[in-house]
Design an enzyme around this catalytic site. Structure first.
Site, short mmCIF file in Angstrom:
data_model
loop_
_atom_site.label_atom_id
_atom_site.label_comp_id
_atom_site.label_asym_id
_atom_site.label_seq_id
_atom_site.Cartn_x
_atom_site.Cartn_y
_atom_site.Cartn_z
N TYR A 1 28.89 -3.59 0.80
CA TYR A 1 29.01 -5.02 1.13
C TYR A 1 29.78 -5.71 0.01
O TYR A 1 29.56 -5.44 -1.17
CB TYR A 1 27.64 -5.68 1.27
CG TYR A 1 27.73 -7.20 1.38
CD1 TYR A 1 27.86 -7.81 2.60
CD2 TYR A 1 27.73 -7.99 0.22
CE1 TYR A 1 27.97 -9.18 2.70
CE2 TYR A 1 27.84 -9.37 0.31
CZ TYR A 1 27.97 -9.97 1.55
OH TYR A 1 28.11 -11.32 1.64
N GLU B 1 33.88 -12.51 3.52
CA GLU B 1 32.86 -11.47 3.53
C GLU B 1 33.38 -10.21 4.21
O GLU B 1 33.95 -10.27 5.30
CB GLU B 1 31.62 -11.99 4.27
CG GLU B 1 30.44 -11.05 4.27
CD GLU B 1 29.24 -11.66 4.97
OE1 GLU B 1 28.23 -11.90 4.29
OE2 GLU B 1 29.31 -11.90 6.19
#
Length: 391
Positions: A113, A201
């Protein structure tokens, strides 16, 4: 402003961020042609068909499918296009899928991530990274906060190379992949800064079996207040993905956010609007919206506000709470009377005016013949709203 995955990847690619190859399509035929073009470019015969909506969790809702042939691409695209895709971020009604991204399948060795946003507590950009790729970062933060690495960026000197290296090292990258990860982080931060993003993101960020570091998914939110500097990015807006009432409000230069309650709120000033919602809840009600008509409230904006509030079938009463600072309360009162007549107001209406010419405004409302209740105190207005709901 949110953008689709394929749009986010196009933005990132311009800054040198390595992204999974893909072509967007709006029909099954276009999806097949997209797969054929990818096949010619890379030789791949495995494809991923990904629904394009402004929400995460698409795979869990059946919006991401693996296709093993052109015919399979057609079948999967035809099934996804037009579906009401339901994910934890769409709500129970779901979101209609109007386009799909046809991407080449990737041999994934490991998922990570990586995200960038503003840390308002420090007034600095923060870069967050975790080895728990493919999992919602909120879940990781709640259950395993120690797995989230953070680097804060000094706005004066910007992101430093050692910070990017520290993140890549913390994620466990080695050798050539380590260098690629560092370049990826630096490029993502540059895209975030120069595109005026509020969020950038990548989940998952992947290390492939071939040693490449790629963005398999990408989420970008753009700062609405900076869109005047990015005419090209402003054109990426997809109003089909937004609440129709919020779109209509924006056309009238109103700040509107739909909520789940039954009390419509019309207020001037964001701070007063939030305080109004708080007092409604304290009195036992539930706000149905946030609606800031701004400092220059006039009959046109008040009428537009009423029309938008009344389109919400859950609204059972309306509270207008205006502070006369820039705008005079008597002018607002005349606007309320004029607007209420035009929209055929049938719901209980409570109006609180304070500030410049508040007494004159109250008199205008009291003598208007409208079914309107006036209030002076904040609590009094909230109590009258609750009484109207109970009655």
């Amino acid at each position: 402003m949110k953008v689709h995955e394929y749009q986010a990847k196009d933005i990132l690619a311009k800054y040198g961020v390595a992204v999974q190859r893909g072509v967007v399509a709006t029909t099954a035929d276009e999806a097949v042609r997209a797969a054929e073009s990818l096949n010619k470019e890379t030789g791949t015969d495995l494809f991923v068909v990904k629904a394009q909506i402004h929400a995460g969790g698409r795979g869990k809702g059946g919006g991401v499918k693996l296709a093993k042939s052109f015919d399979d691409v057609r079948e999967k695209a035809d099934a996804i296009l037009g579906m009401m895709l339901k994910t934890p971020q769409t709500g129970p009604e779901g979101q209609k899928v109007r386009s799909v991204l046809i991407a080449d399948a990737v041999d994934i060795a490991k998922e990570f991530y990586l995200g960038i946003t503003l840390d308002r507590g420090r007034n600095q950009t923060v870069i967050m990274a975790s080895t728990e790729g493919g999992v919602e970062i909120e879940t990781v933060a709640e259950e395993s906060p120690e797995l989230i690495l953070k680097e804060w960026v000094d706005p004066v000197i910007g992101l430093q190379g050692f910070q990017a290296r520290r993140l890549a090292f913390g994620l466990g990258f080695e050798g050539d992949a380590f260098k690629k990860a560092v370049r990826f982080i630096l490029a993502l931060h540059r895209a975030y800064e120069e595109s005026d993003c509020s969020i950038a993101e990548i989940n998952p960020l992947t290390l492939t079996e071939q040693g490449d570091v790629l963005a398999i998914d990408a989420k970008i939110n753009l700062d609405d207040n900076a869109l005047y500097r990015h005419k090209d990015l402003a054109q990426l807006r997809d109003v089909n993905e937004e609440d129709p009432l919020e779109v209509e409000a924006a056309e009238h230069h109103l700040n509107y956010v739909k909520l789940d309650g039954n009390v419509g709120c019309m207020v001037n000033g964001a701070g007063l609007a939030m305080a109004t919602m708080d007092i409604i809840k304290l009195a036992g009600g539930e706000p149905a919206n946030f609606l800031d008509v701004g400092g220059g409230a006039n009959p046109a904006t008040v009428e537009a506000g009423f029309r938008i509030i009344l389109k919400d079938p859950e609204v059972k009463a309306i509270l207008v709470n205006i502070f006369g600072g820039i705008v005079r309360c008597d002018r607002v009162a005349k606007g309320v009377v004029e607007a209420a007549g035009k929209v055929d107001m049938k719901l209980p209406l409570i109006v609180r005016l304070q500030g410049t010419n508040a007494e004159e405004g109250k008199a205008i409302l009291d003598e208007s013949g409208l079914e309107v209740q006036t209030a002076i105190l904040f609590q009094e207005a909230a109590d009258k709203v609750q009484s109207a709901l109970e009655g």
